[in-house]
Design a protein around this motif. Structure first.
Motif, PDB file in Angstrom:
ATOM      1  N   CYS A 129      -2.726 -10.747   3.368  1.00  0.00           N
ATOM      2  CA  CYS A 129      -1.745 -11.121   2.319  1.00  0.00           C
ATOM      3  C   CYS A 129      -1.997 -12.482   2.356  1.00  0.00           C
ATOM      4  CB  CYS A 129      -0.091 -10.782   2.593  1.00  0.00           C
ATOM      5  SG  CYS A 129       0.757 -11.794   1.762  1.00  0.00           S
ATOM      6  N   LEU A 130      -1.487 -13.277   1.349  1.00  0.00           N
ATOM      7  CA  LEU A 130      -1.512 -14.832   1.304  1.00  0.00           C
ATOM      8  C   LEU A 130      -0.657 -15.406   2.441  1.00  0.00           C
ATOM      9  CD1 LEU A 130      -2.363 -17.226  -0.330  1.00  0.00           C
ATOM     10  CD2 LEU A 130      -0.308 -17.159  -1.558  1.00  0.00           C
ATOM     11  N   CYS A 131       0.287 -14.810   2.995  1.00  0.00           N
ATOM     12  CA  CYS A 131       1.039 -15.345   4.062  1.00  0.00           C
ATOM     13  C   CYS A 131       0.414 -15.084   5.498  1.00  0.00           C
ATOM     14  CB  CYS A 131       2.402 -14.710   4.206  1.00  0.00           C
ATOM     15  SG  CYS A 131       2.413 -12.765   4.732  1.00  0.00           S
ATOM     16  N   GLY A 132      -0.678 -14.229   5.616  1.00  0.00           N
ATOM     17  CA  GLY A 132      -1.451 -14.003   6.589  1.00  0.00           C
ATOM     18  C   GLY A 132      -1.316 -12.466   7.078  1.00  0.00           C
ATOM     19  N   ALA A 133      -0.426 -12.103   6.660  1.00  0.00           N
ATOM     20  CA  ALA A 133      -0.039 -10.575   7.482  1.00  0.00           C
ATOM     21  C   ALA A 133      -1.513  -9.858   7.250  1.00  0.00           C
ATOM     22  CB  ALA A 133       1.105 -10.036   6.727  1.00  0.00           C
ATOM     23  N   LEU A 153       1.555  -8.240  -3.540  1.00  0.00           N
ATOM     24  CA  LEU A 153      -0.032  -8.927  -3.040  1.00  0.00           C
ATOM     25  C   LEU A 153      -0.886  -9.585  -4.126  1.00  0.00           C
ATOM     26  CD1 LEU A 153      -1.187  -5.717  -1.262  1.00  0.00           C
ATOM     27  CD2 LEU A 153       0.097  -7.642  -0.562  1.00  0.00           C
ATOM     28  N   ARG A 154      -1.256 -10.806  -4.062  1.00  0.00           N
ATOM     29  CA  ARG A 154      -2.187 -11.412  -4.697  1.00  0.00           C
ATOM     30  C   ARG A 154      -3.442 -11.416  -4.541  1.00  0.00           C
ATOM     31  NH1 ARG A 154       1.258 -16.907  -4.305  1.00  0.00           N
ATOM     32  NH2 ARG A 154      -0.098 -17.697  -5.907  1.00  0.00           N
ATOM     33  N   TRP A 155      -4.294 -12.104  -5.678  1.00  0.00           N
ATOM     34  CA  TRP A 155      -5.733 -12.168  -5.586  1.00  0.00           C
ATOM     35  C   TRP A 155      -6.027 -13.617  -4.687  1.00  0.00           C
ATOM     36  CZ3 TRP A 155      -8.834  -8.218  -6.237  1.00  0.00           C
ATOM     37  CH2 TRP A 155      -8.166  -7.276  -7.055  1.00  0.00           C
ATOM     38  N   LEU A 165      -4.913  -5.768 -13.388  1.00  0.00           N
ATOM     39  CA  LEU A 165      -5.084  -6.850 -12.298  1.00  0.00           C
ATOM     40  C   LEU A 165      -3.954  -7.887 -11.976  1.00  0.00           C
ATOM     41  CD1 LEU A 165      -8.578  -7.495 -13.788  1.00  0.00           C
ATOM     42  CD2 LEU A 165      -8.081  -6.487 -11.704  1.00  0.00           C
ATOM     43  N   LYS A 166      -2.993  -7.639 -12.362  1.00  0.00           N
ATOM     44  CA  LYS A 166      -1.687  -8.705 -12.288  1.00  0.00           C
ATOM     45  C   LYS A 166      -1.499  -8.602 -10.938  1.00  0.00           C
ATOM     46  CE  LYS A 166       2.805 -10.086 -13.685  1.00  0.00           C
ATOM     47  NZ  LYS A 166       4.056  -9.810 -14.632  1.00  0.00           N
ATOM     48  N   HIS A 167      -1.486  -7.656 -10.148  1.00  0.00           N
ATOM     49  CA  HIS A 167      -1.245  -7.820  -8.803  1.00  0.00           C
ATOM     50  C   HIS A 167      -2.335  -6.833  -8.038  1.00  0.00           C
ATOM     51  CE1 HIS A 167       2.446  -9.938  -9.149  1.00  0.00           C
ATOM     52  NE2 HIS A 167       2.896  -8.990  -9.980  1.00  0.00           N
ATOM     53  N   LEU A 179      -0.475   3.563  -2.336  1.00  0.00           N
ATOM     54  CA  LEU A 179      -1.096   2.491  -2.243  1.00  0.00           C
ATOM     55  C   LEU A 179       0.216   1.271  -1.911  1.00  0.00           C
ATOM     56  CD1 LEU A 179      -3.796   2.256  -5.069  1.00  0.00           C
ATOM     57  CD2 LEU A 179      -3.925   3.172  -2.457  1.00  0.00           C
ATOM     58  N   ILE A 180      -0.143   0.497  -1.490  1.00  0.00           N
ATOM     59  CA  ILE A 180       0.775  -0.755  -1.070  1.00  0.00           C
ATOM     60  C   ILE A 180       0.502  -1.764  -2.170  1.00  0.00           C
ATOM     61  CG2 ILE A 180       1.224  -0.158   1.339  1.00  0.00           C
ATOM     62  CD1 ILE A 180      -0.371  -2.669   1.997  1.00  0.00           C
ATOM     63  N   CYS A 181       1.644  -2.260  -2.624  1.00  0.00           N
ATOM     64  CA  CYS A 181       1.391  -3.601  -3.630  1.00  0.00           C
ATOM     65  C   CYS A 181       2.288  -4.688  -3.154  1.00  0.00           C
ATOM     66  CB  CYS A 181       1.925  -3.188  -5.008  1.00  0.00           C
ATOM     67  SG  CYS A 181       3.447  -2.239  -5.047  1.00  0.00           S
ATOM     68  N   THR A 182       2.871  -4.590  -1.920  1.00  0.00           N
ATOM     69  CA  THR A 182       4.006  -5.668  -1.535  1.00  0.00           C
ATOM     70  C   THR A 182       3.607  -6.197  -0.187  1.00  0.00           C
ATOM     71  OG1 THR A 182       5.803  -5.127  -3.279  1.00  0.00           O
ATOM     72  CG2 THR A 182       6.183  -6.347  -1.473  1.00  0.00           C
ATOM     73  N   CYS A 183       3.777  -7.088   0.360  1.00  0.00           N
ATOM     74  CA  CYS A 183       3.552  -7.344   1.777  1.00  0.00           C
ATOM     75  C   CYS A 183       4.680  -6.874   2.199  1.00  0.00           C
ATOM     76  CB  CYS A 183       3.201  -8.703   2.200  1.00  0.00           C
ATOM     77  SG  CYS A 183       3.138  -9.390   3.510  1.00  0.00           S
ATOM     78  N   GLN A 184       4.584  -6.130   3.631  1.00  0.00           N
ATOM     79  CA  GLN A 184       5.880  -5.855   4.397  1.00  0.00           C
ATOM     80  C   GLN A 184       6.403  -6.946   5.382  1.00  0.00           C
ATOM     81  OE1 GLN A 184       4.666  -2.260   6.102  1.00  0.00           O
ATOM     82  NE2 GLN A 184       4.419  -1.195   4.144  1.00  0.00           N
TER      83      GLN A 184
END
Length: 331
Positions: free
Chosen positions: A156-160, A146-148, A100-102, A135-140
């Motif tokens: 994403c937290l950045c809005g993407a 990727l965070r909760w 659950l870390k990311h 699966l993706i785990c990083t925002c492009q």
């Protein structure tokens, strides 16, 4: 902030996790962070991950979101009270199988229905068998994991918008193990094609067996530890695929698997081989009786048929040690 009843409510979706549901509730009610919703509904934890692992009183969540408490409980990964076992979608797994870390996500799944699938929280699930992509785990867009802490389940937290992210295709030949996991969990219409004694295994034991057979079958020369999955030469779902191949036509497929382990053994005669590591794993007292009853007779039969001298030497040492420990243990 605390609320007794949210103004706007949602019904959980089959296969959804509690953290994902909290994110959707926050989004529905116009709250910028899901932790705020979780706190308002009685969670004593500072993160959604901690709430998922709990426990805490779910009654305020049930009242505030108008969701039966039994449904909410099935969306958590709380300890069952038996060893390191946690609940997972109405079955159980070892807690080490949960990551659950990311966040992880399949953009195509999110496009079809915007909710976080609990199955993505399994450590071994790094691809989507439905859309045959990683699966993706990083925002492009921002490059961060990727965070909760996000205002939208598809963002994403950045809005993407994660639904627009590009994906890496995965060959269908790598996805049989994942497809079986989805089938046993009753997800996406996959068919459970297990045969023989493997079909009788509980989900926790099936997952453990495929993982460890995949680990040793990949050529790994160390005893398995969850942290090693991210350092190995293969993606986690690829280890699962190797394990699936060893299990798919039990015991014949397992016999072929054992022969392959012997063929890979090029270490000095005295050094523990992958076959020995496998035997030590299955004879560990922590293994369930169901797993031991399934695997040990096959290992014994393999040795009795006349496997190569190195394999016989190491298997005999493990069996002798195991027999001594069982004799010495109190009854």
């Amino acid at each position: 902030m605390s609320v007794s009843r949210l103004p706007l409510r949602l019904a959980p979706i089959k296969g959804e996790s509690l953290p994902g549901f909290m994110i959707r509730l926050a989004e529905r009610n116009g709250v910028s962070t899901p932790q705020t919703i979780a706190k308002a509904l009685g969670s004593p934890y500072s993160t959604l991950q901690a709430a998922a692992l709990g426990p805490f009183n779910l009654q305020p969540v049930s009242d505030g979101a108008d969701v039966p408490i039994e449904t909410l409980a099935s969306m958590t990964y709380w300890h069952t009270g038996s060893g390191n076992e946690v609940g997972f979608l109405e079955v159980t797994v070892d807690q080490e199988m949960i990551s659950l870390k990311h966040r992880k996500a399949c953009p195509s799944c999110l496009s079809e229905e915007s909710f976080h699938r609990a199955v993505w929280d399994l450590r071994l699930v790094t691809a989507c068998p439905v859309h045959q992509v990683r699966l993706i785990c990083t925002c492009q867009e921002c490059g961060r994991r990727l965070r909760w802490q996000t205002a939208g389940i598809a963002n994403c937290l950045c809005g993407a918008d994660l639904r627009r992210a590009s994906t890496e295709p995965v060959s269908s030949s790598e996805l049989d193990g994942l497809s079986l996991i989805y089938a046993v969990l009753g997800l996406n219409g996959f068919e459970d094609k297990r045969t023989g004694s493997v079909a009788d295994l509980e989900f926790k034991d099936l997952l453990t067996l495929m993982l460890h057979l995949g680990w040793f079958g990949s050529g790994a020369r160390k005893r398995f530890a969850p942290v090693l999955l991210s350092r190995g030469d293969l993606a986690p779902h690829q280890y699962l695929q190797i394990g699936f191949m060893a299990c798919q036509d039990w015991p014949t497929s397992f016999s072929h698997y054992l022969e392959a382990l012997c063929e890979r053994s090029t270490a000095p005669y005295w050094r523990a081989t992958r076959l020995r590591l496998l035997a030590e794993w299955i004879t560990d007292p922590a293994r369930s009786e169901a797993l031991r009853s399934l695997v040990l007779p096959c290992l014994q039969a393999f040795m009795d048929r006349g496997c190569d001298p190195r394999a016989a030497y190491h298997l005999e040492r493990v069996f002798k040690s195991n027999s001594t420990q069982e004799t010495a243990s109190p009854h």
